[in-house]
Motif scaffolding. Structure first.
Motif, PDB file in Angstrom:
ATOM      1  N   GLY A  55       0.813  -1.207   0.000  1.00 29.04           N
ATOM      2  CA  GLY A  55       0.000   0.000   0.000  1.00 29.04           C
ATOM      3  C   GLY A  55       0.845   1.254   0.000  1.00 29.04           C
ATOM      4  N   PRO A  56       0.385   2.273   0.702  1.00 26.77           N
ATOM      5  CA  PRO A  56      -0.743   2.160   1.642  1.00 26.77           C
ATOM      6  C   PRO A  56      -2.102   2.329   0.949  1.00 26.77           C
ATOM      7  CG  PRO A  56       0.232   4.336   1.776  1.00 26.77           C
ATOM      8  CD  PRO A  56       1.064   3.582   0.789  1.00 26.77           C
ATOM      9  N   ARG A  74      -6.775   4.489  -2.142  1.00 22.86           N
ATOM     10  CA  ARG A  74      -5.771   5.010  -1.223  1.00 22.86           C
ATOM     11  C   ARG A  74      -6.418   5.927  -0.190  1.00 22.86           C
ATOM     12  NH1 ARG A  74      -2.995   6.174  -6.253  1.00 22.86           N
ATOM     13  NH2 ARG A  74      -1.296   4.708  -6.666  1.00 22.86           N
ATOM     14  N   ALA A  75      -5.599   6.332   0.775  1.00 18.98           N
ATOM     15  CA  ALA A  75      -6.098   7.217   1.819  1.00 18.98           C
ATOM     16  C   ALA A  75      -6.568   8.551   1.252  1.00 18.98           C
ATOM     17  CB  ALA A  75      -5.013   7.453   2.872  1.00 18.98           C
ATOM     18  N   ASP A  76      -5.983   8.975   0.144  1.00 20.17           N
ATOM     19  CA  ASP A  76      -6.394  10.247  -0.452  1.00 20.17           C
ATOM     20  C   ASP A  76      -7.580  10.087  -1.393  1.00 20.17           C
ATOM     21  OD1 ASP A  76      -5.281   8.948  -2.601  1.00 20.17           O
ATOM     22  OD2 ASP A  76      -3.766  10.482  -3.037  1.00 20.17           O
ATOM     23  N   GLY A  77      -8.139   8.870  -1.481  1.00 21.65           N
ATOM     24  CA  GLY A  77      -9.329   8.658  -2.289  1.00 21.65           C
ATOM     25  C   GLY A  77      -9.061   8.301  -3.726  1.00 21.65           C
ATOM     26  N   GLN A  99      -9.570  12.906  -8.727  1.00 24.95           N
ATOM     27  CA  GLN A  99     -10.382  13.301  -7.580  1.00 24.95           C
ATOM     28  C   GLN A  99     -10.612  12.101  -6.668  1.00 24.95           C
ATOM     29  OE1 GLN A  99     -14.558  14.168  -8.526  1.00 24.95           O
ATOM     30  NE2 GLN A  99     -14.219  13.340 -10.597  1.00 24.95           N
ATOM     31  N   ARG A 100     -11.293  12.363  -5.552  1.00 23.76           N
ATOM     32  CA  ARG A 100     -11.549  11.305  -4.579  1.00 23.76           C
ATOM     33  C   ARG A 100     -12.639  10.367  -5.089  1.00 23.76           C
ATOM     34  NH1 ARG A 100      -9.109  12.515   0.097  1.00 23.76           N
ATOM     35  NH2 ARG A 100     -10.308  11.002   1.288  1.00 23.76           N
ATOM     36  N   THR A 101     -12.449   9.090  -4.814  1.00 24.40           N
ATOM     37  CA  THR A 101     -13.442   8.084  -5.183  1.00 24.40           C
ATOM     38  C   THR A 101     -14.233   7.701  -3.936  1.00 24.40           C
ATOM     39  OG1 THR A 101     -12.140   7.212  -7.009  1.00 24.40           O
ATOM     40  CG2 THR A 101     -13.781   5.742  -6.052  1.00 24.40           C
ATOM     41  N   LEU A 102     -15.564   7.766  -4.047  1.00 26.19           N
ATOM     42  CA  LEU A 102     -16.427   7.420  -2.924  1.00 26.19           C
ATOM     43  C   LEU A 102     -16.804   5.948  -2.927  1.00 26.19           C
ATOM     44  CD1 LEU A 102     -18.881  10.451  -3.036  1.00 26.19           C
ATOM     45  CD2 LEU A 102     -16.629  10.299  -1.985  1.00 26.19           C
ATOM     46  N   SER A 103     -16.909   5.359  -4.115  1.00 28.07           N
ATOM     47  CA  SER A 103     -17.347   3.964  -4.214  1.00 28.07           C
ATOM     48  C   SER A 103     -16.708   3.347  -5.445  1.00 28.07           C
ATOM     49  CB  SER A 103     -18.879   3.903  -4.328  1.00 28.07           C
ATOM     50  OG  SER A 103     -19.327   2.591  -4.545  1.00 28.07           O
ATOM     51  N   LEU A 104     -16.203   2.124  -5.293  1.00 29.97           N
ATOM     52  CA  LEU A 104     -15.517   1.429  -6.381  1.00 29.97           C
ATOM     53  C   LEU A 104     -16.101   0.032  -6.504  1.00 29.97           C
ATOM     54  CD1 LEU A 104     -13.159   1.288  -8.446  1.00 29.97           C
ATOM     55  CD2 LEU A 104     -11.722   0.453  -6.573  1.00 29.97           C
ATOM     56  N   SER A 105     -16.551  -0.316  -7.717  1.00 28.48           N
ATOM     57  CA  SER A 105     -17.160  -1.614  -7.964  1.00 28.48           C
ATOM     58  C   SER A 105     -16.421  -2.310  -9.099  1.00 28.48           C
ATOM     59  CB  SER A 105     -18.642  -1.448  -8.334  1.00 28.48           C
ATOM     60  OG  SER A 105     -19.225  -2.693  -8.673  1.00 28.48           O
ATOM     61  N   THR A 447       7.851   9.364  -4.962  1.00 28.18           N
ATOM     62  CA  THR A 447       6.436   9.559  -4.644  1.00 28.18           C
ATOM     63  C   THR A 447       5.901   8.298  -3.980  1.00 28.18           C
ATOM     64  OG1 THR A 447       6.156  11.041  -6.535  1.00 28.18           O
ATOM     65  CG2 THR A 447       4.160  10.120  -5.569  1.00 28.18           C
ATOM     66  N   ARG A 448       5.244   8.512  -2.858  1.00 26.56           N
ATOM     67  CA  ARG A 448       4.601   7.405  -2.153  1.00 26.56           C
ATOM     68  C   ARG A 448       3.257   7.920  -1.664  1.00 26.56           C
ATOM     69  NH1 ARG A 448       7.651   5.552   3.041  1.00 26.56           N
ATOM     70  NH2 ARG A 448       6.723   7.509   3.783  1.00 26.56           N
ATOM     71  N   GLY A 449       2.196   7.484  -2.355  1.00 29.85           N
ATOM     72  CA  GLY A 449       0.889   8.046  -2.025  1.00 29.85           C
ATOM     73  C   GLY A 449       0.885   9.527  -2.331  1.00 29.85           C
ATOM     74  N   ASP A 450       0.520  10.347  -1.338  1.00 22.50           N
ATOM     75  CA  ASP A 450       0.524  11.792  -1.544  1.00 22.50           C
ATOM     76  C   ASP A 450       1.795  12.436  -1.002  1.00 22.50           C
ATOM     77  OD1 ASP A 450       0.073  11.377   1.111  1.00 22.50           O
ATOM     78  OD2 ASP A 450      -1.777  12.546   1.232  1.00 22.50           O
TER      79      ASP A 450
END
Length: 660
Positions: A55-56, A74-77, A99-105, A447-450
């Protein structure tokens, strides 16, 4: 098989008791200020870890592919598809990754769905190679999307209206055997036409490829009741009653049987139930029916812990592996009791890494998100360096910086005087003339995540101009002969700023004043060789290049002309008794011409008689012996036969009288 994910509206026991269930319909990670726990993804089968994806990550996506694929947030969406058999699924569209993701299918290996923070729904992955990526806006959906479950050709969405109500919409992006609908449709009551309300969670999309039932899904309301959503209406399945549902998991039933879904739900009292959702046999117009039975094989929720989610696999009606995750990070695994009752509660093994707790999320009984300690802040372990010669035409090599986390993504950038050089992101840099005078640096960014960290090498340079070099030698064209004009083509050098001068040379010696690109060859050059030399000067740097020698210079071509007419002087006139003598003179036309050479001929004729005398000129004259001649009058003519400089020419006629 698809699982309901708690991030789209978990109903915890405490939430229901407190009467605040409707308030948990928004994903916890949707708040940009949130700082969720993160971890690494593992794959597992039969109690053994089979894969690992560092991850993370903060959350797994709703999954429908078993061990074939997994999605994570990720933690930043932002979204990542760590594993998929299809590369197109891993190419997350910019509209989603930005942008941030609220739901992933994860509806299929080529059908990935996401609900984003701006309220849009996006599908990507190129379904069967023919369906392009598509997006649907809040205006099309009738509200902002906060949760989505999708598959091939269809998706169901929970939308939040401007008034804060949670309704549902069907996206049908292509006609299918299960229905001809195409477009976006609100899910409403078949009796009243009113929209379904208070939805907080969706089950997996159920599609029967034989078309015996419309595409459908199950949904959880904020009061703990279950409803079925189908094109384009909904049916009450289980009222909240005294023991509302707090978590459920569903997967598609057997095709052609009328059973749309099977699965498990857990109620507020801590009981687990297996279920089948179906349409009564032989009546396709009948309402959906939920058949549920208490699962006595369920070990129960660990004391003092609360339900976070349920993860069902296989067909619960015949007995299959089930998983329950608590908010405290522990997983309960068991084999469900068949619908007919009985059945051995076969142990379901877990990997040691999951049995120890610290589980943040599970998907498909095939993936788990395991909490990991926050890694130390990115740090540089070695600065980047540059090796090579700082001179145009040379190639520099950059050694990237070292960082304390090998999982970080490292990119490199060459810079000139602190400005990034376009396209120069590799570990080598060819130095061009445009970089002369500039200092070069090599920068590495991890770069690792944000989190990002950059490290730059020391300045290297400034870049020197390349040594002068000849790119093409001078050449000479033209005929190497007296009177002709030669043309010199100067040498070419690798630096257009260098000053180039030219010089003609005769047998290696400079010809005074001959510095142009043409040279006329005078007679004095005959027999000598010509060269054309170019000299480039740049500061104190000088380079000379010479043509190949041409020559020797040939004499000018001879143009033959006429001498003066030959003359004849009788020194001793011949008689019939003895010979005579005469002098022939052939004079040059001008003093600039050479003295004629060659043969002269004296012809004497009289009444059919003819006498001929010849001789060779010396210094333009010749004394010849005239033969004895019979008496009479003879006509005499001198002929000059010519040489390399002169054309033949005859004299006038002379009269010679022989009297004795």
């Amino acid at each position: 098989m698809t699982n309901w994910r708690p991030k789209v509206g978990a109903l915890g026991v405490l939430a229901l008791v407190a009467g605040t269930a409707a308030a948990v319909g928004t994903p916890a990670h949707a708040d940009p200020a949130a700082d969720p726990a993160t971890g690494d993804v593992i794959g597992w089968a039969d109690g053994v870890e089979t894969a690992s994806y560092p991850g993370p990550f903060a959350q797994l996506g709703d999954n429908g592919l078993g061990s074939n694929a997994v999605g994570a947030i990720r933690a930043d969406g932002t979204v990542v598809i760590p594993a998929s058999l299809q590369a197109s699924a891993q190419a997350v569209p910019a509209s989603v990754s930005s942008q941030r993701t609220l739901s992933l299918s994860i509806g299929g290996q080529r059908t990935i769905w996401a609900a984003s923070a701006d309220g849009t729904v996006t599908k990507w992955g190129g379904s069967r190679g023919t369906i392009p990526d598509q997006s649907w806006t809040p205006e099309q959906l009738g509200g902002k999307a906060i949760a989505v479950t999708g598959g091939l050709y269809r998706a169901y969405v929970i939308v939040e209206t401007a008034e804060g109500a949670h309704h549902a919409a069907l996206i049908a992006y292509k006609p299918d055997v299960v229905g001809d609908a195409e477009g976006v449709f609100p899910i409403v009551s078949g009796d009243t036409g009113e929209p379904v309300t208070d939805l907080v969670a969706l089950g997996g999309l159920n599609r029967d490829p034989l078309g015996t039932a419309p595409t459908n899904t199950m949904a959880l309301r904020s009061d703990g009741s279950l409803v079925a959503l189908a094109e384009p209406s909904f049916t009450e399945l289980r009222p909240a009653g005294d023991d509302p549902v707090v978590a459920f998991s569903s997967q598609t039933g057997t095709s052609g049987t009328g059973v749309a879904a099977t699965g498990t739900f857990v109620t507020q009292s801590g009981k687990a139930y297996g279920f089948r959702m179906r349409i009564p046999t032989g009546d396709e117009t009948a309402a959906w029916v939920l058949e549920a039975w208490q699962d006595d094989n369920f070990p129960g929720v660990p004391a003092g812990e609360t339900v976070k989610e349920v993860n069902s696999t296989g067909d619960t009606s015949t007995g299959s592996a089930q998983f329950l995750l608590t908010d405290q990070g522990n997983v309960v695994a068991w084999t469900s009791e068949p619908q007919a009752g009985g059945g051995e509660a076969t142990p379901v093994p877990l990997p040691a890494s999951m049995a120890a707790g610290g589980v943040l999320d599970i998907a498909d009984g095939a993936y788990a998100l395991l909490e990991s300690e926050a890694p130390p802040a990115l740090a540089v372990t070695s600065e980047p360096t540059i090796s090579g010669t700082a001179q145009a035409g040379q190639t520099l090599t950059g050694t990237p910086a070292g960082f304390n986390d090998a999982s970080a993504t490292v990119t490199n950038q060459w810079k000139a005087d602190g400005t990034a050089i376009s396209g120069a992101t590799g570990t080598t840099l060819a130095l061009t003339a445009a970089l002369v005078g500039k200092s070069i640096t090599f920068e590495s960014t991890a770069t690792r995540g944000d989190e990002t960290l950059s490290s730059s090498s020391g300045a290297f340079g400034p870049v020197l101009a390349a040594p002068l070099a000849v790119t093409s030698v001078p050449t000479i064209t033209g005929t190497v002969q007296v009177g002709k004009v030669l043309t010199g083509k100067p040498a070419a050098f690798n630096d257009a700023t260098a000053v180039v001068k030219n010089q003609w040379k005769l047998n290696g010696v400079a010809i005074t004043g001959a510095t142009g690109t043409t040279l006329t060859l005078p007679a004095s050059f005959q027999g000598r060789s010509i060269t054309f030399v170019s000299t480039a000067t740049r500061g104190s740097d000088t380079l000379v290049s010479s043509s190949a020698a041409r020559g020797p210079v040939a004499a000018a071509p001879i143009v033959r002309g006429y001498p003066k007419p030959p003359t004849l002087t009788f020194n001793v006139r011949p008689t019939s008794k003895k010979a005579g003598r005469a002098t022939v003179v052939v004079a040059r036309a001008t003093t600039a011409r050479p003295v004629p050479t060659g043969t002269v001929r004296v012809t004497l004729t009289k009444a059919g008689s003819r006498k001929v005398v010849t001789g060779t000129l010396s210094a333009g004259r010749r004394t010849v012996v005239l033969p004895k001649l019979p008496k009479g009058t003879w006509r005499v003519q001198v002929s000059y036969l010519g040489d390399r400089y002169y054309l033949p020419r005859n004299s006038g006629l002379y009269t010679l009288k022989i009297t004795r």
